[in-house]
Design a protein around this motif. Structure first.
Motif, mmCIF file in Angstrom:
data_model
loop_
_atom_site.group_PDB
_atom_site.id
_atom_site.type_symbol
_atom_site.label_atom_id
_atom_site.label_comp_id
_atom_site.label_asym_id
_atom_site.label_seq_id
_atom_site.Cartn_x
_atom_site.Cartn_y
_atom_site.Cartn_z
ATOM 1 N N ASP A 198 -42.220 -100.254 16.974
ATOM 2 C CA ASP A 198 -40.904 -99.770 16.515
ATOM 3 C C ASP A 198 -41.046 -98.427 15.798
ATOM 4 O OD1 ASP A 198 -39.753 -102.011 17.545
ATOM 5 O OD2 ASP A 198 -39.606 -103.078 15.617
ATOM 6 N N LYS A 201 -41.404 -95.710 18.327
ATOM 7 C CA LYS A 201 -40.106 -95.376 18.957
ATOM 8 C C LYS A 201 -39.235 -94.558 18.007
ATOM 9 C CE LYS A 201 -39.896 -99.348 21.970
ATOM 10 N NZ LYS A 201 -39.850 -100.786 21.722
ATOM 11 N N THR A 206 -44.675 -91.039 22.180
ATOM 12 C CA THR A 206 -44.664 -91.572 23.546
ATOM 13 C C THR A 206 -45.869 -92.485 23.734
ATOM 14 O OG1 THR A 206 -43.653 -89.526 24.307
ATOM 15 C CG2 THR A 206 -44.584 -90.959 25.995
#
Ligand code: CA
Length: 316
Positions: A198, A201, A206
Motif C-alpha cells: 500500500d 502504491k 512501480t
C-alpha cells in the motif's frame, strides 16, 4: 637444489595466456579514476535478522579468482580492461548511524573527485543503499532506482531505526528520491506485508512482482523502465539484493525463498543495464558468506561484476 622444474609458487598455466578475473582489480592509489570502480561496504549490523554480510566484499573479491577473463559469447578477453579497487569503507564497531555517515561522506568525496567513474558497491546489507544514493543525489542530481529484491524494503523507521528493511522508505521520506522514480523488480509472495505494498502504491513506486518477470521477461520490463526514467532523472542507480534470486541460486542470503529469479535472468538484466549510459552505479547486497554453499552466491556476485564490466566496455 636443481632438477625440480615443476615445483613453483607461480599460478597454474603460467604461459598459456589464460588470465584470472582477479587480475582485473587494480588497487586505487589516490588518482582520479575513470571507468569502473569497486568499493566494499562491509556493514551488516543494521540487518533485521542475523547476517554476516560484512564478510561479503572480501569473499566476492576472492571469487573473482574462480573465473577467467575470456567471454566466449562476445569473443572478447577482458584482460585489457580493469576495475579500480578502492578498498573497503571502515565501519564504526557499534554506532550504525556513524557507519552510514562514513558511507555517505566517503562516496560523496569519491564521486566528486572522480565524476565519470561508475562504482560497483559490494555490501553489506541493504541498509547501505540509503547513504549511497544520498551521496549520488547530492553529486549528480535526480536519481532513478532499479531495485532487484524479494522485498519492498519500505518498513517505517519509527519501529526499528534505519535497517536493511528501510532504505527505500528512508530515501523517499528524506526527499533524496521521488517514489515515482523507484522501480522494484522481483518482489515475491509471502515475503512482504500488505502495508508496504500500500505504501508503494500511495507513493507512486512501480512494483513488478516475480509473476511479471516470468510473463513479460526481464528485458522488456527493463527497456520500459529505462525509457521512462530517462525522461525524468539525471542518472539511474541499480540496487541488486541477491535475495531476488530463487533460493536454489543464492543459498547465501539471509532471507532465502522459492519462486525467485534464476541466474540467467539476472545476468541478462545486468548485461542490458551495463550497456546503458545513464546507469551510473550499482550495489550488490545481502550475501552472507557464512551461510553460503561453496560460495555460490558470492560467485554469482563476481560473475555479475564481470558481466557489468563486459557491457560497460560496449557503451556508446
Ligand atoms: Ca532488500
Amino acid at each position: 637444489m636443481e632438477n625440480l622444474p615443476y615445483l613453483t609458487h607461480e599460478a597454474k598455466f603460467k604461459d598459456s595466456g589464460i588470465h584470472r578475473a582477479s587480475e582485473l582489480l587494480k588497487r586505487w592509489g589516490n588518482e582520479t579514476v575513470e571507468g569502473l570502480g569497486l568499493i566494499g561496504v562491509p556493514l551488516s549490523k543494521p540487518s533485521i535478522s542475523h547476517s554476516g554480510a560484512s564478510f561479503a566484499p572480501e569473499t566476492i573479491r576472492k571469487m573473482m579468482n574462480a573465473f577467467t577473463t575470456y567471454s566466449i559469447q562476445q569473443d572478447t578477453d577482458l584482460i585489457a580492461s580493469s576495475i579500480t579497487d578502492f578498498g573497503d569503507i571502515l565501519m564504526h564497531v557499534t554506532n550504525l548511524e556513524e557507519s552510514h555517515r562514513r558511507i555517505e561522506s566517503s562516496i560523496e568525496t569519491i564521486l566528486q573527485s572522480s565524476p565519470s567513474m561508475k562504482p560497483i558497491f559490494l555490501g553489506g546489507d541493504h541498509s547501505i543503499t540509503a547513504p549511497i544514493v544520498k551521496a549520488f543525489q547530492r553529486v549528480h542530481g535526480k536519481v532513478g532506482i532499479i531495485q532487484f529484491d524479494a522485498h519492498h524494503d519500505l518498513c517505517n523507521l519509527e519501529d526499528g531505526g534505519p535497517s536493511n528493511g528501510t532504505p527505500f522508505r528512508q530515501l523517499i521520506e528524506h526527499g533524496a528520491i521521488q517514489g515515482k522514480h523507484l522501480y522494484q523488480i522481483g518482489i515475491r509472495d509471502f515475503s512482504n506485508g500488505k502495508v508496504y505494498s500500500d505504501y508503494a502504491k500511495e507513493n507512486g513506486v512501480t512494483v513488478y512482482p516475480m509473476s511479471d518477470v516470468y510473463q513479460r521477461g526481464i528485458t522488456a520490463i527493463l527497456k520500459d523502465i529505462i525509457a521512462k526514467l530517462q525522461k525524468e532523472v539525471e542518472i539511474i542507480y541499480v540496487s541488486l539484493d541477491m535475495d531476488v534470486m530463487d533460493q536454489a541460486y543464492a543459498p547465501g542470503c539471509p532471507a532465502i525463498g522459492p519462486g525467485g529469479m534464476d541466474s540467467q535472468m539476472i545476468i541478462e538484466a545486468i548485461s542490458l543495464l551495463s550497456k546503458e549510459p545513464s546507469v551510473c552505479g550499482m550495489d550488490i547486497v545481502e550475501i552472507d558468506p557464512t551461510l553460503d554453499f561453496r560460495d555460490m552466491t558470492s560467485r554469482l556476485a563476481a560473475y555479475s561484476v564481470l558481466t557489468f564490466l563486459m557491457g560497460f566496455g560496449r557503451r556508446n
